[in-house]
Motif scaffolding. Sequence first.
Motif, PDB file in Angstrom:
ATOM      1  N   ILE A 253       0.774  -1.255  -0.023  1.00 37.41           N
ATOM      2  CA  ILE A 253       0.010  -0.038   0.044  1.00 37.41           C
ATOM      3  C   ILE A 253       0.978   1.296  -0.094  1.00 37.41           C
ATOM      4  O   ILE A 253       2.101   1.041   0.185  1.00 37.41           O
ATOM      5  CB  ILE A 253      -0.932  -0.052   1.317  1.00 37.41           C
ATOM      6  N   GLY A 254       0.210   2.367  -0.312  1.00 44.35           N
ATOM      7  CA  GLY A 254       1.042   3.492  -0.292  1.00 44.35           C
ATOM      8  C   GLY A 254       0.075   4.643  -1.090  1.00 44.35           C
ATOM      9  O   GLY A 254      -0.583   4.099  -1.877  1.00 44.35           O
ATOM     10  N   PRO A 255       0.652   5.974  -1.281  1.00 44.41           N
ATOM     11  CA  PRO A 255      -0.015   6.711  -2.225  1.00 44.41           C
ATOM     12  C   PRO A 255       0.124   6.521  -3.675  1.00 44.41           C
ATOM     13  O   PRO A 255       1.054   5.829  -3.801  1.00 44.41           O
ATOM     14  CB  PRO A 255       0.607   8.302  -1.738  1.00 44.41           C
ATOM     15  N   ASN A 256      -0.710   7.186  -4.345  1.00 44.34           N
ATOM     16  CA  ASN A 256      -0.328   7.114  -5.852  1.00 44.34           C
ATOM     17  C   ASN A 256       0.914   7.566  -6.297  1.00 44.34           C
ATOM     18  O   ASN A 256       1.415   8.541  -5.722  1.00 44.34           O
ATOM     19  CB  ASN A 256      -1.418   7.897  -6.567  1.00 44.34           C
ATOM     20  N   GLY A 257       1.394   7.080  -7.060  1.00 47.46           N
ATOM     21  CA  GLY A 257       2.880   7.490  -7.826  1.00 47.46           C
ATOM     22  C   GLY A 257       4.085   7.170  -7.023  1.00 47.46           C
ATOM     23  O   GLY A 257       5.023   7.950  -7.149  1.00 47.46           O
ATOM     24  N   VAL A 258       3.980   6.283  -6.012  1.00 48.76           N
ATOM     25  CA  VAL A 258       5.213   6.231  -5.314  1.00 48.76           C
ATOM     26  C   VAL A 258       6.186   4.938  -5.720  1.00 48.76           C
ATOM     27  O   VAL A 258       7.146   4.560  -5.216  1.00 48.76           O
ATOM     28  CB  VAL A 258       4.913   5.788  -3.549  1.00 48.76           C
TER      29      VAL A 258
ATOM     30  N   ALA B  88      -4.818  -9.339   4.894  1.00 48.13           N
ATOM     31  CA  ALA B  88      -3.590  -9.644   4.703  1.00 48.13           C
ATOM     32  C   ALA B  88      -2.800 -10.336   5.789  1.00 48.13           C
ATOM     33  O   ALA B  88      -3.246 -10.270   6.889  1.00 48.13           O
ATOM     34  CB  ALA B  88      -2.810  -8.007   4.526  1.00 48.13           C
ATOM     35  N   ASP B  89      -1.866 -11.080   5.331  1.00 48.17           N
ATOM     36  CA  ASP B  89      -0.964 -11.797   6.427  1.00 48.17           C
ATOM     37  C   ASP B  89       0.433 -10.956   6.573  1.00 48.17           C
ATOM     38  O   ASP B  89       0.702 -10.883   7.853  1.00 48.17           O
ATOM     39  CB  ASP B  89      -0.253 -13.212   5.644  1.00 48.17           C
ATOM     40  N   GLN B  90       0.697 -10.138   5.606  1.00 47.13           N
ATOM     41  CA  GLN B  90       1.781  -9.206   5.648  1.00 47.13           C
ATOM     42  C   GLN B  90       1.367  -7.913   4.918  1.00 47.13           C
ATOM     43  O   GLN B  90       0.921  -8.011   4.051  1.00 47.13           O
ATOM     44  CB  GLN B  90       3.225 -10.011   5.176  1.00 47.13           C
ATOM     45  N   VAL B  91       2.112  -6.865   5.378  1.00 47.50           N
ATOM     46  CA  VAL B  91       1.783  -5.466   4.761  1.00 47.50           C
ATOM     47  C   VAL B  91       3.088  -4.849   4.683  1.00 47.50           C
ATOM     48  O   VAL B  91       4.165  -4.611   5.369  1.00 47.50           O
ATOM     49  CB  VAL B  91       0.940  -4.633   5.876  1.00 47.50           C
ATOM     50  N   TYR B  92       3.181  -4.347   3.557  1.00 48.10           N
ATOM     51  CA  TYR B  92       4.395  -3.295   3.038  1.00 48.10           C
ATOM     52  C   TYR B  92       3.686  -1.796   2.773  1.00 48.10           C
ATOM     53  O   TYR B  92       2.687  -1.930   1.883  1.00 48.10           O
ATOM     54  CB  TYR B  92       5.300  -3.757   1.934  1.00 48.10           C
ATOM     55  N   LEU B  93       4.392  -1.003   3.344  1.00 42.61           N
ATOM     56  CA  LEU B  93       3.855   0.437   3.132  1.00 42.61           C
ATOM     57  C   LEU B  93       5.107   1.074   2.473  1.00 42.61           C
ATOM     58  O   LEU B  93       6.112   1.425   2.703  1.00 42.61           O
ATOM     59  CB  LEU B  93       3.595   1.043   4.554  1.00 42.61           C
TER      60      LEU B  93
ATOM     61  N   MET C  56      10.406   1.644   1.250  1.00 43.15           N
ATOM     62  CA  MET C  56       9.533   1.216   2.111  1.00 43.15           C
ATOM     63  C   MET C  56       9.724   1.974   3.440  1.00 43.15           C
ATOM     64  O   MET C  56      10.740   2.140   3.931  1.00 43.15           O
ATOM     65  CB  MET C  56      10.092  -0.400   2.272  1.00 43.15           C
ATOM     66  N   LYS C  57       8.404   2.193   3.883  1.00 44.76           N
ATOM     67  CA  LYS C  57       8.506   2.822   5.322  1.00 44.76           C
ATOM     68  C   LYS C  57       7.786   1.772   6.402  1.00 44.76           C
ATOM     69  O   LYS C  57       8.061   2.274   7.564  1.00 44.76           O
ATOM     70  CB  LYS C  57       7.556   3.873   5.287  1.00 44.76           C
ATOM     71  N   PHE C  58       7.368   0.779   6.212  1.00 40.21           N
ATOM     72  CA  PHE C  58       6.932  -0.190   7.011  1.00 40.21           C
ATOM     73  C   PHE C  58       6.669  -1.436   6.249  1.00 40.21           C
ATOM     74  O   PHE C  58       6.508  -1.770   5.359  1.00 40.21           O
ATOM     75  CB  PHE C  58       5.612   0.143   7.591  1.00 40.21           C
ATOM     76  N   SER C  59       7.094  -2.472   7.149  1.00 39.12           N
ATOM     77  CA  SER C  59       6.967  -3.873   6.771  1.00 39.12           C
ATOM     78  C   SER C  59       6.558  -4.845   8.034  1.00 39.12           C
ATOM     79  O   SER C  59       7.195  -4.640   9.270  1.00 39.12           O
ATOM     80  CB  SER C  59       8.174  -4.631   6.040  1.00 39.12           C
TER      81      SER C  59
ATOM     82  N   VAL D 204       2.343   8.633   6.060  1.00 36.46           N
ATOM     83  CA  VAL D 204       2.571   8.415   4.701  1.00 36.46           C
ATOM     84  C   VAL D 204       1.609   9.136   3.774  1.00 36.46           C
ATOM     85  O   VAL D 204       1.501   9.788   2.705  1.00 36.46           O
ATOM     86  CB  VAL D 204       2.612   7.067   4.400  1.00 36.46           C
ATOM     87  N   PHE D 205       0.260   8.817   4.431  1.00 38.56           N
ATOM     88  CA  PHE D 205      -0.957   9.269   3.584  1.00 38.56           C
ATOM     89  C   PHE D 205      -1.408  10.865   3.781  1.00 38.56           C
ATOM     90  O   PHE D 205      -2.276  11.138   3.207  1.00 38.56           O
ATOM     91  CB  PHE D 205      -2.232   8.169   3.681  1.00 38.56           C
ATOM     92  N   GLY D 206      -0.919  11.151   4.739  1.00 39.80           N
ATOM     93  CA  GLY D 206      -1.128  12.543   5.335  1.00 39.80           C
ATOM     94  C   GLY D 206      -2.627  12.639   5.807  1.00 39.80           C
ATOM     95  O   GLY D 206      -3.136  13.803   5.675  1.00 39.80           O
ATOM     96  N   GLN D 207      -3.333  11.541   6.733  1.00 35.92           N
ATOM     97  CA  GLN D 207      -4.516  11.857   6.860  1.00 35.92           C
ATOM     98  C   GLN D 207      -4.482  12.685   8.133  1.00 35.92           C
ATOM     99  O   GLN D 207      -3.562  12.289   8.952  1.00 35.92           O
ATOM    100  CB  GLN D 207      -5.161  10.313   6.984  1.00 35.92           C
TER     101      GLN D 207
END
Length: 235
Positions: A36-41, A204-209, A215-218, A232-235
Amino acid sequence: MIPLLKVEGIHAGYSGSEVLHSINLEARDGQVTILIGPNGVGKSTLLKAIIGLITPTAGRLYVEGKEITRASTAEIIKLGISYSPQGATIFPSMTVQENLEMGYYTLSGKESLKSKLNDVGEIFPILKARMKQKAGLLSGGERQMLAIGRALISSPKLILLDEPSSGLDVGKQAVIFEKLLELNKSGIAILLVEQNVEKAIKIADQVYLMSSGQMKFSGEPARLTETVLSSVFGQ
């Protein structure tokens, strides 16, 4: 245990512009791994590098311990990796069956095509009912099922899916996620790029951000906090 897919320090991009900066990722047998992650990354770029559509400038890719960094797409498919790109890419003037058969071209003689078509028809009954219909007449959700079905024809161990719920209404998104769970329960590992973070995390079993090509998170979904997501998403 050797991972089904290992991405090790991958750098890649287009026309001299680097998009991915030392990316590491693993997808394991029988698991759902989400990216996952914002568009264009760089999420789609990573999938293209894995399936051999672009060649990394540095780093290595492995399938069950076998290096595939410079392998062709056909070679990678034969090792059990398949790919469904973003946008439900189909051939609208061809029939549903002809579209599905396009996923078999690298595997002539390996398995019965008729058997594989039947298998896809069991997973997606709507496709079974419309095998002779022009694919261009399908709805958005049905086109997405067709795109996934074509990727399944090669009997993959791991399927790479790039935003399969994109552009679909809530009801059709729910159907797609239900089908992804069915595929995973049948033994197919999934590497899923998805903008619907809430739904993706639930399966999900595993997440990558990812953010800005890094990569900011796994880790496991339970470890992914709102603070990390917001950063990451600026929410």
